[in-house]
Scaffold this motif. Sequence first.
Motif, PDB file in Angstrom:
ATOM      1  N   ARG A  61      14.358  35.353   0.618  1.00  0.00           N
ATOM      2  CA  ARG A  61      13.398  34.238   0.630  1.00  0.00           C
ATOM      3  C   ARG A  61      12.249  34.422   1.617  1.00  0.00           C
ATOM      4  NH1 ARG A  61      13.971  29.024  -1.552  1.00  0.00           N
ATOM      5  NH2 ARG A  61      15.814  28.851  -2.861  1.00  0.00           N
TER       6      ARG A  61
ATOM      7  N   GLY B  39      26.687  41.242   1.838  1.00  0.00           N
ATOM      8  CA  GLY B  39      25.327  40.802   1.560  1.00  0.00           C
ATOM      9  C   GLY B  39      24.227  41.607   2.225  1.00  0.00           C
ATOM     10  N   GLU B  40      24.574  42.692   2.861  1.00  0.00           N
ATOM     11  CA  GLU B  40      23.595  43.535   3.555  1.00  0.00           C
ATOM     12  C   GLU B  40      23.748  44.981   3.093  1.00  0.00           C
ATOM     13  OE1 GLU B  40      21.382  42.334   5.769  1.00  0.00           O
ATOM     14  OE2 GLU B  40      22.195  40.309   5.637  1.00  0.00           O
TER      15      GLU B  40
ATOM     16  N   ASP C 144      18.248  34.329  -2.430  1.00  0.00           N
ATOM     17  CA  ASP C 144      18.350  33.609  -1.154  1.00  0.00           C
ATOM     18  C   ASP C 144      18.223  34.554   0.035  1.00  0.00           C
ATOM     19  OD1 ASP C 144      18.592  31.130  -2.380  1.00  0.00           O
ATOM     20  OD2 ASP C 144      20.785  31.095  -2.243  1.00  0.00           O
ATOM     21  N   SER C 145      18.756  35.770  -0.083  1.00  0.00           N
ATOM     22  CA  SER C 145      18.690  36.721   1.027  1.00  0.00           C
ATOM     23  C   SER C 145      17.283  37.272   1.235  1.00  0.00           C
ATOM     24  CB  SER C 145      19.674  37.876   0.808  1.00  0.00           C
ATOM     25  OG  SER C 145      19.193  38.780  -0.165  1.00  0.00           O
TER      26      SER C 145
ATOM     27  N   ARG D 276      22.174  34.780  -4.987  1.00  0.00           N
ATOM     28  CA  ARG D 276      22.443  35.217  -3.605  1.00  0.00           C
ATOM     29  C   ARG D 276      21.422  36.244  -3.144  1.00  0.00           C
ATOM     30  NH1 ARG D 276      28.622  35.271  -4.795  1.00  0.00           N
ATOM     31  NH2 ARG D 276      27.941  37.115  -5.858  1.00  0.00           N
ATOM     32  N   THR D 277      21.045  37.166  -4.024  1.00  0.00           N
ATOM     33  CA  THR D 277      20.019  38.150  -3.661  1.00  0.00           C
ATOM     34  C   THR D 277      18.688  37.446  -3.418  1.00  0.00           C
ATOM     35  OG1 THR D 277      21.165  39.850  -4.947  1.00  0.00           O
ATOM     36  CG2 THR D 277      18.861  40.268  -4.400  1.00  0.00           C
TER      37      THR D 277
END
Length: 162
Positions: free
Chosen positions: A53, A19-20, A50-51, A47-48
Motif C-alpha cells: 500500500r 509475508g516478506e 495490503d503489503s 494480502r500482497t
Amino acid sequence: MELVSVAALTDDRVIGKEGELPWPSIPADKRQYRARIADAPVILGRRTFDSMRDDLPGAAQIVLSRSEGSFDVDTAHHAGSVDEAVGIAERIGGDAAYVIGGAGIYELFQPHLDRMFLSRVPGEYDGDAYYPAFDEAEWTLVSETEYEEFTLEEWVRDGSPD
C-alpha cells in the motif's frame, strides 16, 4: 491481452516467508520488476496488495479477493474470480496484465499465463510461500539475463504469441 507472471524465487520455488522476501533486498531486481509493470495493470491478492500500500505497483491494481469489495485507493479494483480479474484488465487496456502474487494468486493464474518473468535468486532460504510448479515441456525459455545477484528468465508458453 497477454497474461504475464512476474516473480522472484529460489531454485526450490520459495517466494516468501511470513509475508516478506526471505533473502536480502536486491535493488537491481526491484528496478527491473518495477520498470516492467509500471504502465500496466497488475493482478494480486489482498494480502500482497495490503503489503504494498505504501508503494503500489502498476498503473492499476486488480485485487483478487473473496472478502473485500472496495478499496480506498483510486487505482484499485476488486475482482472475485480469475475471469473477472481478466475482464477488468481488458477494460483498463494495454498489451499485458501482470500477475504479481502471492502464492495462491500465482497458482490460480498458472494455467492461464502466456509468459513468465522469473528472477532466480541463488541460495537456499526457508520459506512458507512457493511459486507453483510448472511443466517445462509446455514452455520455452526464450531468454536468460545474468545479473550479479540473480538471473532473469523469460518463459513463453508454447503456442502463445511471441
